[in-house]
Each structure stands twice: as C-alpha cells, then as structure tokens.
Design an enzyme around this catalytic site. Structure first.
Site, PDB file in Angstrom:
ATOM      1  CG  ASN A   1      -6.565  -1.065   1.297  1.00  0.00           C
ATOM      2  OD1 ASN A   1      -5.845  -0.677   0.366  1.00  0.00           O
ATOM      3  ND2 ASN A   1      -6.075  -1.534   2.425  1.00  0.00           N
TER       4      ASN A   1
ATOM      5  CG  HIS B   1      -3.152   3.251   2.135  1.00  0.00           C
ATOM      6  ND1 HIS B   1      -3.699   2.852   0.935  1.00  0.00           N
ATOM      7  CD2 HIS B   1      -3.188   2.149   2.944  1.00  0.00           C
ATOM      8  CE1 HIS B   1      -4.049   1.578   1.017  1.00  0.00           C
ATOM      9  NE2 HIS B   1      -3.751   1.135   2.225  1.00  0.00           N
TER      10      HIS B   1
ATOM     11  CB  CYS C   1      -0.939   0.001   1.197  1.00  0.00           C
ATOM     12  SG  CYS C   1      -1.957  -1.469   1.248  1.00  0.00           S
TER      13      CYS C   1
END
Ligand code: UT7
Length: 332
Positions: A285, A255, A114
């Site tokens: 996500n 993020h 990520c």
C-alpha cells in the site's frame, strides 16, 4: 468550454525490496499470514537520503516526457502526500516543481491520504474546466517508511514507498475528456487511521518531532469493513450516474490496500479478473501513489491503450473516498 484530458502517466519505485520473510524477523508475523490476509508479498523502501519529492520528481519526468509537452507549458503542480519532505512547509509540490525547473507555477499539496490521487485529479479537472490552467502535473508520492512503526505488525506489513505522476491537459475534444470524478469524506471515522501525534491536535504540550511521533496508527479490521462498504457504494454510484456498465470498463484501478478489499469490490461489480489491475503484491500500500503506480504498470506493460476507459476507486484516512471515470487520452 475546455475539457480535461488524461494525457500521460509515469511512476517510480525505489530499488530496495522489503520481503515478508524479512518482516517476519522484525515482528511476530509470517509470509503465509501476510499473503493470505493482504495479498502482499513485498514492498519497496526508499533509501535513507531519498525523499518523497525525489521520488515524485522521477515519476514526473516520465509523465512529462510521455505527454509530449515541453515542461515550460506546465502551469500548475499538485502533490498528494501524507509523508511530505517537511512537516507543514514548504510543500512537496513546490520542491518538486523547483527540482524539475518548472519556474513560476502554482504549486501546493493536499492531504487526503490514500484517496489523494483521486482528489488531485478532481482539482486538476476543475481548474482546467474553469479555464484557469492548461497543463497540470499531478503527483502522488509517499515515503511511508518514514511514518511507519516497524514494531507494529498491524501496519508495518502493509505500507511501502513510491510515486506516480500524470499530466492533465485542456482539450476541446469531449471524447478525450475525463468523464466524472466523485469525492467524499466523513470525519466521524477520523480515528480509524491517523498519525495522532506531532500536530496541533497532539496530546503533547509542544509540537513533538521526536522519532516515532508521526507514526501511523490504524484500526485495521474496522477500516477494512468500512472500506469494502464505501468503495462498493462509490463505484456503483459513479457507474450509474454516467450510465456505464462495469463490462465497459477496460481497466479497474483501485487503491492497492489489500487484495481481499479489491476482490470484494471487483466481485460486487462483476468485474472479470483481466479488468482488475493488481500491484498490491509487489508494491504493498503506497497510499496516494498506489493508483498512479498501478496505472503506470499496465502502461509500461503495453496494456493501456489510447481511448481505453479506466475506473479509479480509492479510500483512506480521514476517512476519504473517491472514484473517477477516465479515458486514457495520450497525444502520442
Ligand atoms: O489504505 C487505506 C485503508 N487501509 C486499509 O484499507 C487497510 C484495511 N485493513 C486491512 O487490510 C486488514 O484489516 C489487516 C491486514 C490490517 C488485518 O487483517 P484482518 O484480517 O482484519 O486481521 P485482524 O486485525 O482482525 O486480526 C486477526 C488476528 C488477530 O489475532 P487474534 O486476536 O485473532 O489472536 C491479530 O492480532 O491476526 C492477528 N494479526 C496478525 N498476525 C500475524 C494482526 N496482524 C498480524 C500480522 N501477522 N501482521
């Protein structure tokens, strides 16, 4: 000395929407639980024949068009992904550059989960400041649905597919330059978030590419706690190092892992709601794609203006983390 300017942003989200209610029919969960614990309402899922590179190409086309550059001026492509088109090779970056018709450019992938977009931003900045490259296409693209276990309610509610891309170019104008990028990693936490099978570290005798071998596994609650701690420390450090107050940030683009993590970090920085960019509710996500997709969202809504200062902040498998202070410096 050349400086690195953040010229343009583009993104792509697949059409198919997977809602919390639909997930509730697949695993023992509910819209109420997912909304309360994560802030996610829905995520996008790529079509069966739609690859990570296909999504990266669509995002890249927009970023190139918005940069004002001709594609022949691009001299490097870096892709951040943990769901590449092919296991090991060829890299997704080479496939993207070929599909875009970029010709003979340097192209490679990096794996920082990520945090991938912040990592490729730091690499692009370094290549440009060294004078080795002039116009770099950076792409965060993920087909996480391909590596998600839809029988595991601890992970499948979180992840979605999509891509974001940006052009980073050389400039002599220091006012346009990316101010700073911090990156870090700590492998002692490697087991918190991983795809344990399918590689040379796998328990299997040979590389096992059967369905399911590359599914993600996560110790969610432990990851959550380390994420809040690390992200907060990281943004405080980059702001202090550059003598910038959080009130000077126009757009805090973290993020998009979980609304509660974003809220905790935003509160620690005393960020106002209007400074914090949130797309986790609609995209979930998307790992390396989440920051550029969120940035694209404010760009397309007319909220990201030339000269405005963005603070990026990411955290992911590895464990890896990174933050960046980035003025938006479009040519047009
Ligand atoms: O992007 C890279 C980094 N990733 C992250 O930052 C993700 C970080 N982690 C998280 O976002 C959260 O930890 C999760 C959303 C994954 C889980 O939320 P949590 O508040 O940490 O829940 P938990 O794991 O502590 O579980 C609490 C309870 C458990 O039940 P019991 O033992 O209390 O009876 C779980 O079994 O919630 C249960 N649970 C669920 N219930 C309904 C776990 N997942 C679900 C679910 N639906 N999907």
């Amino acid at each position: 000395m050349a400086y690195a300017a953040f010229r343009s942003i583009g993104a792509y989200a697949p059409k198919k929407i997977l809602t919390n209610d639909e997930l509730s029919k697949m695993v023992d969960t509910s819209d109420e639980w997912i909304t309360k614990r994560t802030g996610i309402k829905e995520r996008r899922i790529a079509a069966k024949n739609e690859t990570t590179s296909d999504m990266g190409v669509e995002a890249s086309k927009k970023a190139i068009e918005r940069s004002g550059l001709d594609k022949s001026e691009i001299d490097m492509v870096i892709c951040a992904t943990i769901s590449p088109d092919y296991f090991c090779m060829p890299s997704t970056a080479t496939i993207i550059s070929n599909k875009l018709g970029l010709g003979n450019v340097t192209a490679f992938d990096i794996s920082a989960a990520c945090t991938g977009f912040v990592y490729i931003l730091s690499i692009a900045k370094a290549f440009i400041e060294s004078g080795m490259k002039k116009n770099i296409l950076i792409v965060g693209a993920e087909k996480l649905s391909a590596i998600t276990d839809y029988t595991d309610r601890g992970t499948c509610i979180l992840f979605g597919d999509g891509a974001g891309a940006a052009i980073i170019s050389a400039t002599e104008n220091k006012n346009e330059a990316i101010i700073d990028v911090h990156t870090g990693a700590d492998g002692t936490y490697a087991d918190l978030l991983m795809t344990p099978n399918g590689g040379s570290g796998s328990a299997h005798d040979s590389l096992d590419q059967e369905a399911g071998s590359c599914f993600m596994q996560m110790k969610g609650n432990e990851t959550f706690k380390v994420a809040v701690r690390t992200l907060t420390k990281d943004v405080v450090e980059i702001l202090e190092a550059n003598k910038i107050e959080s009130s000077e940030i126009n757009h805090f683009i973290p993020h998009q892992a979980n609304y509660r993590i974003i809220k905790a970090v935003g509160d620690a920085l005393k960020m106002k709601d209007e400074q914090v960019v949130l797309t986790v509710g609609k995209f979930g996500n998307t790992s390396g794609a989440s920051i550029p997709m969120a940035m694209n969202e404010i760009y397309e809504n007319g909220l990201l203006k030339s000269g405005e200062l963005m603070l990026l902040d990411a955290f992911g498998g590895g464990l890896t983390w990174g933050s960046a202070l980035v003025p938006f410096s479009p040519l047009k």
